[in-house]
Structures are given as C-alpha cells and as structure tokens.
Design an enzyme around this catalytic site. Structure first.
Site, mmCIF file in Angstrom:
data_model
loop_
_atom_site.group_PDB
_atom_site.id
_atom_site.type_symbol
_atom_site.label_atom_id
_atom_site.label_comp_id
_atom_site.label_asym_id
_atom_site.label_seq_id
_atom_site.Cartn_x
_atom_site.Cartn_y
_atom_site.Cartn_z
ATOM 1 C CB ALA A 1 -0.967 -0.034 1.182
ATOM 2 C CG ASP B 1 -3.473 -3.457 1.122
ATOM 3 O OD1 ASP B 1 -3.204 -4.493 1.749
ATOM 4 O OD2 ASP B 1 -2.804 -3.049 0.155
HETATM 5 O O1 MRU Z 1 -1.175 -7.255 -3.239
HETATM 6 P P1 MRU Z 1 -0.054 -6.618 -2.477
HETATM 7 O O2 MRU Z 1 1.232 -7.374 -2.557
HETATM 8 O O3 MRU Z 1 0.099 -5.167 -2.842
HETATM 9 O O4 MRU Z 1 -0.542 -6.688 -0.968
HETATM 10 C C1 MRU Z 1 0.265 -6.175 0.048
HETATM 11 C C2 MRU Z 1 -0.330 -6.327 1.386
HETATM 12 O O5 MRU Z 1 -1.375 -6.914 1.566
HETATM 13 C C3 MRU Z 1 0.375 -5.639 2.517
HETATM 14 O O6 MRU Z 1 0.194 -6.333 3.717
HETATM 15 C C4 MRU Z 1 -0.201 -4.220 2.669
HETATM 16 O O7 MRU Z 1 -0.168 -3.554 1.456
HETATM 17 C C5 MRU Z 1 0.540 -3.449 3.686
HETATM 18 S S1 MRU Z 1 2.129 -2.983 3.119
HETATM 19 C C6 MRU Z 1 2.941 -2.131 4.323
#
Ligand code: MRU
Length: 367
Positions: free
Chosen positions: A55, A244
């Site tokens: 995110a 997210d």
């Molecule tokens: O689909 P992604 O790899 O973007 O998902 C990432 C996550 O679910 C993380 O846990 C979230 O973005 C937090 S990142 C600090």
C-alpha cells in the site's frame, strides 16, 4: 534497508533529477532488477502489474507518476487525466487515493508552468514522510516486542508471525509490520519470524523471506494454513501484519488470509496487531466488510506457479486442471473486534473509532 551492504529505498529519483527508479518486485527473489519509470503510463503499469506493490509504495509510485504526468501535460486537464489513470490502477489500498489527493491539493493552486517542480517536490516529501512514519511505527511496535522478550527465559526467542509482505519492499523503507522486527533485531533482541507464504502470489515466500534474510533475521517460511497449528502449540508470541485500508471504526483490510489468522489468534489468545501509517486510514468509511472494494485478480495467479528450476531457468507451470473455475480475491477484512491493537506512528491504539479519531484529528477533519 540494505541490499548486499548497500542502502536502498524502493523508489528514488535517478541522477538526471526526473527519472524514477524502482525495483521490479515480480523478479524477486530470483533476480534483483532495477527499473526506470519515465512516463505516467510506466508508473500506472508498474502499479497495475505489481512491479511495485504494497500500500505505501503504491501511493509513493502514484505520487511520482503524477510528477511524470506533469512533464507530459501540466494543464488542469492533464492533472485530471493523470489522477483518473493512476487512481484506477488498483482498487483496495487507500494509500493510492491518499497520495493522489495530496498531489492534487499541492498542484491545483500552482500555475501549470510551475507544476513539474511542485510535483517532484511533493512526491519526494511523500516518500520521505513514509520513511519517517515507518521508523516511528517501528519504535511503537518495538515496545510490544520488548515486553514479550522480558517474559522469555534465557535462550528463548520472540516468535512473530506475519502474512504477505508488509516489509520495506512494500513501503519506501523499513516496512510497517517489519519495522518493529528490524528494530528489535538491531537492538539485539532474539527474534524469529514465521512468514506465511501467502498464496497465490507468494509475497511472503518470495519477498518477506528475501528481506528478512538480507537483514539477517532468522525466519521460517510456512504454508498459509500452518499458523493455527503453530498458535495451538504456543509457538507464536505475536502476530503483526500490515494493511491496505483501515476504516474509521478500526476494521482492517489486508492480504487474503489475514482474517483466518486473526480468528486463529483470537481462539488461542495470541495478540494480533496491525501496523499501519496514518495514510492507510480511510475515515470516510466504517464497515470494512461492506464498504471496502476487494480486488479480484486474474485466474492465472491461482492456476499457475512460477519459480526457478535447479538448472537456473525461470519456469511457469500449471497446477490446476484445465476447466476448473478459480476465484482470486486479493484481500479480506478482519473486523476490529479481532484486532488487539493498531501500531501507528503515534503509538499503539485500540482498533476503534474513538482511539483513531483522537490520534489523528487532522485526518478526520480532512475526510
Ligand atoms: O497485493 P499486495 O502485494 O500489494 O498486498 C500487500 C499487502 O497486503 C500488505 O500487507 C499491505 O499492502 C501493507 S504494506 C505495508
């Protein structure tokens, strides 16, 4: 953080002062490849295809995408078009919209002739702010790990379970869930991490394990369904995940499978913490299950697996019969009642409306 002894962030400006450098995360852990983004389309594609992901990094990339867009067309129409293009790249992480709103707020009052400089300035600030926020999250979360370490006998380690990758690769630096882990490790606390592999894209197996290994943190990659078993046997002291989007009431949206870990943690009285920077809070919504849009991605992520063969080739193989249907929801929502606490840059908070609003009144006012 460091890669092969050299400090790096996940996103930076190249020496020419305008090209944006980043790491192609689709190639990890097999190859460490730096990519240059030279247009707003490059930035949008990088987010959409998950060359960058996580995110906070999605937000920072979108901010630099706006800067690249201003080089292409700095008019009001250009600003609106770039915002629309970038905001449509991924639906769930609210940091994307937050960063784009910040960019629009910074650019709208500025004359088009001055917008390129203003955009690079604000994008750079957003990246720097993310680093500072994550460092502060680390300090907040370190206290939790120190408290657990104080209960251990000599020679025992603190066991953390994490899901997906909320590490430095998912942010500009430090990570959210990993910031307390890195700070504990750097402080000499014996720590061990269980990294859920995180099907279907395996961000835990390929990214979290890669990061932790480079930092020297002892870790074990586990299949996604293992966490409950470990918790039943007292092998997990604390769960720390990223997110997210967090609603005004403290519901937490994160990578698919997070909810099941929270259920297992509640059943076994294992503390379940979520680490987040304040731009991940969406104060405009309350009920995460009903109001957060959940990304659905292509079937190939589930039907196929890619890896490196023993003779060094990258190969993709199909693991699902032809003709079987596939569902690929990218995220799920953990209700606030299952969250022990939110680790933020302003301390560890209860996952509820009053605590979030009291800690971030300026964000409530903006929403
Ligand atoms: O689909 P992604 O790899 O973007 O998902 C990432 C996550 O679910 C993380 O846990 C979230 O973005 C937090 S990142 C600090």
């Amino acid at each position: 953080m460091k890669v092969d002894g050299k400090h790096t962030r996940t996103i930076w400006l190249e020496a020419d002062g305008w090209t944006v450098g980043t790491i192609d995360q689709r190639r990890l852990p097999h190859d460490y490849v730096v990519v240059k983004l030279t247009s707003s389309d490059d930035a949008a594609d990088a987010i959409r295809t998950m060359l960058v992901r996580g995110a906070p990094l999605i937000g920072a990339t979108a901010a630099y995408g706006m800067a690249l867009a201003m080089r292409e067309d700095a008019s009001d129409a250009g600003l609106d078009a770039a915002y629309a293009k970038l905001v449509a790249t991924r639906p769930t992480a609210i940091n994307l919209k937050w960063a784009l709103d910040e960019m629009r707020r910074a650019l709208a009052p500025v004359q088009p002739a001055d917008r390129v400089a203003a955009a690079y300035r604000r994008a750079g600030e957003i990246a720097d702010e993310d680093v500072a926020i994550n460092q502060a999250i680390g300090a907040s979360g370190l206290k939790l790990i120190e408290a657990i370490a104080a209960t251990k006998k000599p020679g025992e380690r603190v066991n953390v379970l994490t899901h997906c990758n909320a590490g430095w690769l998912a942010t500009v630096d430090w990570g959210t869930a990993t910031a307390p882990i890195y700070q504990a490790f750097d402080a000499g606390i014996p720590i061990h991490v269980y990294a859920d592999e995180t099907r279907p894209r395996n961000q835990g197996a390929s990214l979290t394990a890669w990061e932790l290994g480079h930092h020297g943190v002892d870790h074990t990659v586990i299949p996604d369904n293992t966490g409950g078993h470990l918790m039943q046997h007292g092998l997990v002291d604390i769960v720390i995940v990223g997110t997210d989007r967090v609603t005004a009431d403290g519901d937490v949206c994160n990578k698919i499978g997070t909810y099941l870990k929270a259920l297992a943690a509640a059943d076994n009285k294992v503390p379940f913490y979520v680490a987040l920077p304040s731009p991940t809070i969406d104060f405009t919504i309350h009920d995460g299950v009903r109001e957060i849009p959940i990304e659905q991605r292509e079937a190939a992520e589930v039907t196929d697996m890619t890896g490196r063969t023993n003779d060094g080739r990258i190969e993709t193989v199909r693991i699902v019969p032809q003709g079987s249907k596939v569902a690929n929801y990218g995220f799920d929502v953990t209700p606030a009642r299952l969250v022990t606490g939110l680790i933020t840059e302003r301390g560890v908070l209860k996952a509820d409306r009053a605590a979030l609003a009291a800690a971030f009144p300026e964000r409530v006012a903006q929403a």
